[in-house]
Every structure is written in structure tokens, then in C-alpha cells.
Design an enzyme around this catalytic site. Structure first.
Site, PDB file in Angstrom:
ATOM      1  N   ILE A 119       0.828  -1.206   0.000  1.00 15.30           N
ATOM      2  CA  ILE A 119       0.000   0.000   0.000  1.00 15.30           C
ATOM      3  C   ILE A 119       0.862   1.256   0.000  1.00 15.30           C
ATOM      4  CG2 ILE A 119      -1.643   1.358   1.371  1.00 15.30           C
ATOM      5  CD1 ILE A 119      -2.906  -1.225   2.286  1.00 15.30           C
ATOM      6  N   GLU A 120       2.046   1.188   0.578  1.00 10.43           N
ATOM      7  CA  GLU A 120       2.870   2.381   0.729  1.00 10.43           C
ATOM      8  C   GLU A 120       3.814   2.610  -0.458  1.00 10.43           C
ATOM      9  OE1 GLU A 120       4.205   3.146   4.890  1.00 10.43           O
ATOM     10  OE2 GLU A 120       3.265   1.218   5.289  1.00 10.43           O
ATOM     11  N   MET A 121       4.790   1.707  -0.667  1.00  8.58           N
ATOM     12  CA  MET A 121       5.764   1.916  -1.744  1.00  8.58           C
ATOM     13  C   MET A 121       5.883   0.720  -2.698  1.00  8.58           C
ATOM     14  SD  MET A 121       8.611   3.909   0.591  1.00  8.58           S
ATOM     15  CE  MET A 121       9.512   4.817  -0.652  1.00  8.58           C
TER      16      MET A 121
END
Length: 321
Positions: free
Chosen positions: A93-95
Site C-alpha cells: 500500500i505504501e511503496m
């Protein structure tokens, strides 16, 4: 941790990596997009936005004074800044980055290959590893220190450093009625422990937030919905507040505590921290407390945002759109 060194070469490498979107799977997201210096080293959103516009479940905690955190993340699942740095890079979800692909990308960039070797005594790009990447970012993050606020100067003897309202707020902060100081301890204005407050849901403030917090890391009834006590240094810059950004302003935070936290909202909880109790707070007293919290602001060691990064990708000028 053992082996960590804050050398100039490692700090500078970490600064470049921190602002470089090359760390993400599609080269669009850097550490700075969620923890930007212009936004109190947060993104000033209720919950963080990651790759491809995906929303996380918690707010991005500030990096200010993270060097003094006993553990990282809201739930303390990372012991060190080095451990923390690896998490978002691989989080889908982040990177959403494959570490193997990332290391190959970095080795193919001559400046990074050279800087890693210089900082970690390698040759021919041998020092480009995930562990060294995390070590460099951690070294940079340990320079992000807020230690010279008006409060600090006042405490050091400069009685003109804080105004009368902030001084009254300090006395309230330290009082047995508010008990703020019992969890936000000096000098960090944070705490190693995890506390249950009864934070409202972001989507429906009439309901208790369902995030289990520390209990996902350390099972046990006492940890259900418990979260790390964050620093109050530069807190005026890091709105919205709580792990889910459900309280938009410092006024809302003070109201929440004065009304007894989640219990004051009628939530059914049997493990709320014993310091969370109702107390009376006049409008003037609230203004004084806010003035004191604002007197914890110090950005004098704000690092410079690089104009260029070795990948040649655009440098984050603020949070993701």
C-alpha cells in the site's frame, strides 16, 4: 543499534535516498511524500496516501525526534529506525517495491553505487544492500531533531522565551487535574509505553475505532486498542491527531481528554488508561494549553530538501496529491 554510525557520508546518502522516489515500485513515492519537512515530517492527512493513491489505515507519524523513540510505528512493531525504514518500501500500500529489484536499480545509478561504497567501505557497488540503505536513511533521520523550542529556552533560564499564556499552559500541563505530563514526559514529551484512550472512528465519530493497535504485535487484553504515546514536540505542525487522524485540531484533542476520552463518548471499554479522566477546562485554560503546545515548536534543524537526487526523478515538494 550495534554497528550504526552517523557519519557525514551516511547521513548525506540517507538524505538523498529519503527524498528519492526510486525507492518505490513505480518510482513515484519517496519517504518524504508521507513524512515531508514542510508538513511537520508528516503529510497532514488523517491516514497516509501511498502508491497508486492507496489509503493506509493510520496517520503518518512525525519523524521529528524519532531517534528517541524506544520503538517505531504506532504499534511499535519495529525496534529501530533501520527496521522501520525497510517496512514502507516493501508494503504494497505504501511503496510496493521488490527489494531485489531496488538494489539492482540503485547499483545501476553510478552516483548511488559510489556513495554506498564510500559510506560503507565497499567497492564496485558491493555496499549497495538493503541493510545499508536502511542504515543510511536511519542515520539521516537521527539528525531530524527538535531540541531548542521556546519551552527549552525557558527551561534553560530565559524567562522571556515563552509568553504568559504559554507559561500558564505549562502549569496546567503539569497539574494533577490534566495529568498531561504523566504520559508526555520530559524531555521528549513522549513515553515508551502504549496507552488506551478510546479514540473515535475516523469514519463515524459516534463509534470506537476498531484498530487493535499494539495487540497485533503483543497479544493481550491490556494492549487492545493501545498505541504508542507520541512526542508533542512540533505538535502544532502535525495535525490531524491520533493514530487515525480523527481529531483535526489541538482544541479537539483537549476537548477529547477533558471529556474523559472514549469513556466520555460512551464507548464500552474496560482497559482505558487510568489517567484518562474528566476534568474541567475553561476557554481561557484551553487557549493557554494550546499556547504551551505551540511553544514546543522548533524547526531550526530542518534539513535541506535536495534540488536533485541521483536517480534524476522529481523530488517531493510536499505530500502526494
Amino acid at each position: 543499534p550495534p554497528g550504526a554510525l552517523s557519519t557525514p557520508a551516511r547521513i548525506e546518502l540517507g538524505r538523498l535516498l529519503y527524498f528519492d522516489p526510486v525507492l518505490s515500485g513505480d518510482n513515484t513515492v519517496s519517504c518524504a511524500h508521507c513524512h515531508h519537512p514542510a508538513s511537520g515530517f508528516t503529510d497532514n492527512r488523517a491516514v497516509a496516501t501511498g502508491i497508486r493513491g492507496q489509503k493506509g489505515g493510520r496517520s503518518a507519524p512525525t519523524v521529528w525526534n524519532a531517534a528517541w523513540n524506544s520503538e517505531q510505528f504506532w504499534d511499535g512493531r519495529a525496534k529501530t529506525l533501520e527496521d522501520q525504514a525497510k517496512g514502507p518500501i516493501q508494503n504494497p500500500i505504501e511503496m510496493d517495491q521488490d527489494p531485489v529489484k531496488l538494489i539492482a536499480e540503485l547499483k545501476a545509478i553510478p552516483e548511488y553505487s559510489r556513495r554506498f561504497d564510500e559510506a560503507f567501505r565497499g567497492s564496485g557497488g558491493s555496499a549497495v544492500t538493503l541493510d545499508n540503505l536502511a542504515s543510511a536513511i536511519a542515520a539521516f533521520e537521527r539528525t531530524i531533531a527538535s531540541v531548542n523550542s521556546p519551552f527549552d529556552r525557558y527551561a534553560a533560564g530565559d524567562r522571556t522565551a515563552m509568553g504568559e499564556s504559554a507559561i500558564r499552559g505549562l502549569n496546567l500541563f503539569r497539574s494533577v487535574s490534566t495529568r498531561c505530563f504523566e504520559c508526555h514526559e520530559l524531555p521528549t514529551f513522549a513515553m515508551k509505553e502504549y496507552k488506551v484512550l478510546g479514540v473515535p472512528s475516523l469514519g463515524d465519530p459516534t463509534k470506537l475505532d476498531e484498530d487493535r493497535g499494539r495487540a497485533t504485535v503483543m497479544p493481550g487484553a491490556s494492549y487492545e486498542r493501545a498505541f504508542r504515546v507520541p512526542t508533542l514536540r512540533n505538535v502544532a505542525k502535525t495535525a490531524p491527531y491520533m493514530h487515525n487522524g480523527s481529531l483535526k485540531t489541538l482544541d479537539e484533542v483537549l476537548d477529547f481528554y477533558a471529556k474523559g476520552g472514549g469513556l466520555g463518548r460512551g464507548y464500552k471499554l474496560d482497559n482505558v488508561d487510568d489517567k484518562i479522566r474528566k476534568f474541567d477546562l475553561t476557554a481561557e485554560e484551553k487557549a493557554d494549553l494550546v499556547a504551551f503546545l505551540e511553544a514546543l515548536t522548533d524547526e531550526s534543524l530542518l534539513p535541506e530538501v535536495p534540488k536533485l537526487v541521483p536517480s534524476g526523478l522529481p523530488v517531493a515538494q510536499g505530500p502526494l496529491p
